[in-house]
Design a protein around this motif. Structure first.
Motif, PDB file in Angstrom:
ATOM      1  N   ALA A  30      -0.014  28.965  68.325  1.00  0.00           N
ATOM      2  CA  ALA A  30      -0.072  28.422  66.973  1.00  0.00           C
ATOM      3  C   ALA A  30      -1.550  28.320  66.623  1.00  0.00           C
ATOM      4  CB  ALA A  30       0.611  27.072  66.897  1.00  0.00           C
ATOM      5  N   GLY A  31      -2.088  29.389  66.079  1.00  0.00           N
ATOM      6  CA  GLY A  31      -3.531  29.468  65.938  1.00  0.00           C
ATOM      7  C   GLY A  31      -4.146  29.555  67.322  1.00  0.00           C
ATOM      8  N   ALA A  32      -5.068  28.645  67.643  1.00  0.00           N
ATOM      9  CA  ALA A  32      -5.691  28.609  68.965  1.00  0.00           C
ATOM     10  C   ALA A  32      -4.894  27.773  69.954  1.00  0.00           C
ATOM     11  CB  ALA A  32      -7.108  28.053  68.851  1.00  0.00           C
ATOM     12  N   PHE A  69       5.448  30.727  65.714  1.00  0.00           N
ATOM     13  CA  PHE A  69       4.626  30.169  64.645  1.00  0.00           C
ATOM     14  C   PHE A  69       4.059  31.317  63.814  1.00  0.00           C
ATOM     15  CE2 PHE A  69       4.913  26.449  67.174  1.00  0.00           C
ATOM     16  CZ  PHE A  69       4.511  25.361  66.408  1.00  0.00           C
ATOM     17  N   PRO A  70       4.426  31.421  62.533  1.00  0.00           N
ATOM     18  CA  PRO A  70       3.798  32.445  61.687  1.00  0.00           C
ATOM     19  C   PRO A  70       2.361  32.103  61.309  1.00  0.00           C
ATOM     20  CG  PRO A  70       5.348  31.145  60.406  1.00  0.00           C
ATOM     21  CD  PRO A  70       5.511  30.722  61.836  1.00  0.00           C
ATOM     22  N   ASP A  89       3.189  20.615  61.638  1.00  0.00           N
ATOM     23  CA  ASP A  89       1.878  20.111  62.050  1.00  0.00           C
ATOM     24  C   ASP A  89       1.420  20.724  63.373  1.00  0.00           C
ATOM     25  OD1 ASP A  89       3.640  18.870  63.765  1.00  0.00           O
ATOM     26  OD2 ASP A  89       3.244  16.838  63.043  1.00  0.00           O
ATOM     27  N   GLY A  90       1.670  22.023  63.528  1.00  0.00           N
ATOM     28  CA  GLY A  90       1.201  22.715  64.723  1.00  0.00           C
ATOM     29  C   GLY A  90       1.924  22.340  65.993  1.00  0.00           C
ATOM     30  N   GLY A  91       3.129  21.783  65.863  1.00  0.00           N
ATOM     31  CA  GLY A  91       3.930  21.440  67.025  1.00  0.00           C
ATOM     32  C   GLY A  91       3.832  20.002  67.474  1.00  0.00           C
ATOM     33  N   GLU A  92       3.037  19.182  66.789  1.00  0.00           N
ATOM     34  CA  GLU A  92       2.896  17.770  67.178  1.00  0.00           C
ATOM     35  C   GLU A  92       4.224  17.021  67.052  1.00  0.00           C
ATOM     36  OE1 GLU A  92       0.281  16.108  68.316  1.00  0.00           O
ATOM     37  OE2 GLU A  92      -1.312  17.604  68.101  1.00  0.00           O
ATOM     38  N   GLN A 312      -0.452  35.852  75.585  1.00  0.00           N
ATOM     39  CA  GLN A 312      -1.837  36.137  75.896  1.00  0.00           C
ATOM     40  C   GLN A 312      -2.703  35.008  75.355  1.00  0.00           C
ATOM     41  OE1 GLN A 312      -3.347  39.961  76.105  1.00  0.00           O
ATOM     42  NE2 GLN A 312      -1.427  41.045  75.899  1.00  0.00           N
ATOM     43  N   VAL A 313      -3.487  34.397  76.237  1.00  0.00           N
ATOM     44  CA  VAL A 313      -4.372  33.312  75.837  1.00  0.00           C
ATOM     45  C   VAL A 313      -5.602  33.875  75.136  1.00  0.00           C
ATOM     46  CG1 VAL A 313      -5.739  31.359  76.654  1.00  0.00           C
ATOM     47  CG2 VAL A 313      -3.562  31.912  77.756  1.00  0.00           C
ATOM     48  N   ASP A 314      -6.209  34.872  75.732  1.00  0.00           N
ATOM     49  CA  ASP A 314      -7.334  35.597  75.154  1.00  0.00           C
ATOM     50  C   ASP A 314      -7.356  36.947  75.851  1.00  0.00           C
ATOM     51  OD1 ASP A 314      -8.481  35.103  77.701  1.00  0.00           O
ATOM     52  OD2 ASP A 314      -9.362  33.238  76.963  1.00  0.00           O
TER      53      ASP A 314
END
Length: 332
Positions: A30-32, A69-70, A89-92, A312-314
């Motif tokens: 979800a983003g970073a 997450f789109p 809210d980003g999964g909170e 993939q994390v990075d």
């Protein structure tokens, strides 16, 4: 004293300090942020590439199977008992948009109305709904995909296919909008280069025909089940039982078998922006391809256990989830 039984649909997920070592089934970005989901309604969040995790508040304790997450804020998770959860809210925090009780009512009313208009197929679908829900609202959703903040699909067992065009505030049946007369399980759904694909049984991949507004089958030449589809604008790869993978470079019109060097089920996959492809095996291997899915080699740094999902994390690391929780490993 034994605790009284609480239906998973009515019991919030318990906070567990060992949740990151518990059974997890899927992970995404979800983003970073990394977001993982698993058994008994567990949702985990990491903002430091998987080094530390915190557990989110979830209103159900049903097993969760898939998450997507789109964008960095809006996400959806699906799982057993017909559950569809949403986070803004980003999964909170999460709210329930649909469950098996609501799904039974929705599908029954929908197909009854169609049958009363003389639609013979609607009567058959109504019988299927009654059969699938005969033991209660337990049918699982197995995959979810949103193209944007409004338009999304959830897929599941016995051909269950639902769509929304208002961000999940309401859901409608697409069971009659897929050429799936045998009610194959719909194991995963993925958007690739503007197209939408569903991995299914008996070598079938369904693709959304946007002109017809229905999913049509693509024949791969394989007889077993697929668990996922991955790719980019250059290729797609369907992967499944016994290490089988089939590759297409023309949007699924023609397919060729790929030798993966693995005999276990290939259950999850992810591709980086640079085209690095990773595929997780049920038996605890992660396979890497740097040539658009033509060939694979196993990552030697991975600690094997029963895997279920990866992200993939990075460019250098991969997050893998399964029976023993989450593992961060070098992707080289």
């Amino acid at each position: 004293m034994a605790q009284p039984y609480a239906d998973p649909l009515d019991a919030p997920a318990e906070i567990n300090r060992l949740a990151a070592q518990s059974q997890l089934t899927a992970i995404t970005q979800a983003g970073a942020r990394l977001v993982a989901v698993g058994a008994r309604g567990v949702v985990l969040l990491s903002d430091d590439a998987g080094q530390h995790w915190k557990q989110a508040k979830v209103p159900v304790s049903s097993d969760l199977v898939a998450v997507q997450f789109p964008d960095a804020s809006l996400g959806w998770a699906v799982g057993h008992d017909g559950v569809i959860l949403h986070s803004a809210d980003g999964g909170e925090s999460w709210s329930k948009q649909l469950d098996g009780r609501d799904l039974l009512k929705l599908l029954t009313a929908h197909f009854q109305a169609q049958a009363e208009k003389g639609d013979e197929r609607a009567s058959q679908y109504l019988d299927l709904v009654k059969l699938n829900f005969g033991n209660g609202p337990e049918q699982p959703f197995l995959g979810v995909w949103f193209e944007n903040e409004r338009d999304g699909f959830a897929v599941g067992a016995f051909g269950t296919l639902m769509a929304t065009h208002d961000g999940g505030k309401s859901w409608e049946s697409w069971i009659e909008k897929i050429d799936n007369p045998n009610s194959f399980h719909l194991n995963a759904i993925t958007g690739i280069a503007g197209e939408l694909y569903i991995a299914s049984e008996q070598g079938t991949v369904f693709k959304l025909d946007r002109n017809q507004q229905r999913f049509v089958p693509l024949s791969t030449g394989y007889a077993g089940s697929f668990f996922g589809v991955v790719g980019d604008q250059r290729f797609i790869l369907a992967h499944g039982l016994r290490g089988n993978a089939f590759r297409s470079t023309d949007g699924g019109q023609t397919w060729s078998r790929v030798e993966t060097g693995n005999a276990a089920g290939l259950v999850a996959s992810a591709i980086s922006d640079k085209g690095t492809l990773l595929v997780a095996s049920q038996a605890g291997a992660v396979l890497r391809s740097d040539d658009l899915g033509r060939s694979f080699s196993a990552l030697e740094s991975v600690r094997p256990y029963l895997f279920a999902g990866l992200s993939q994390v990075d460019g250098d690391r991969v997050a893998i989830v399964g029976m023993s929780g989450v593992q961060i490993a070098p992707a080289q």
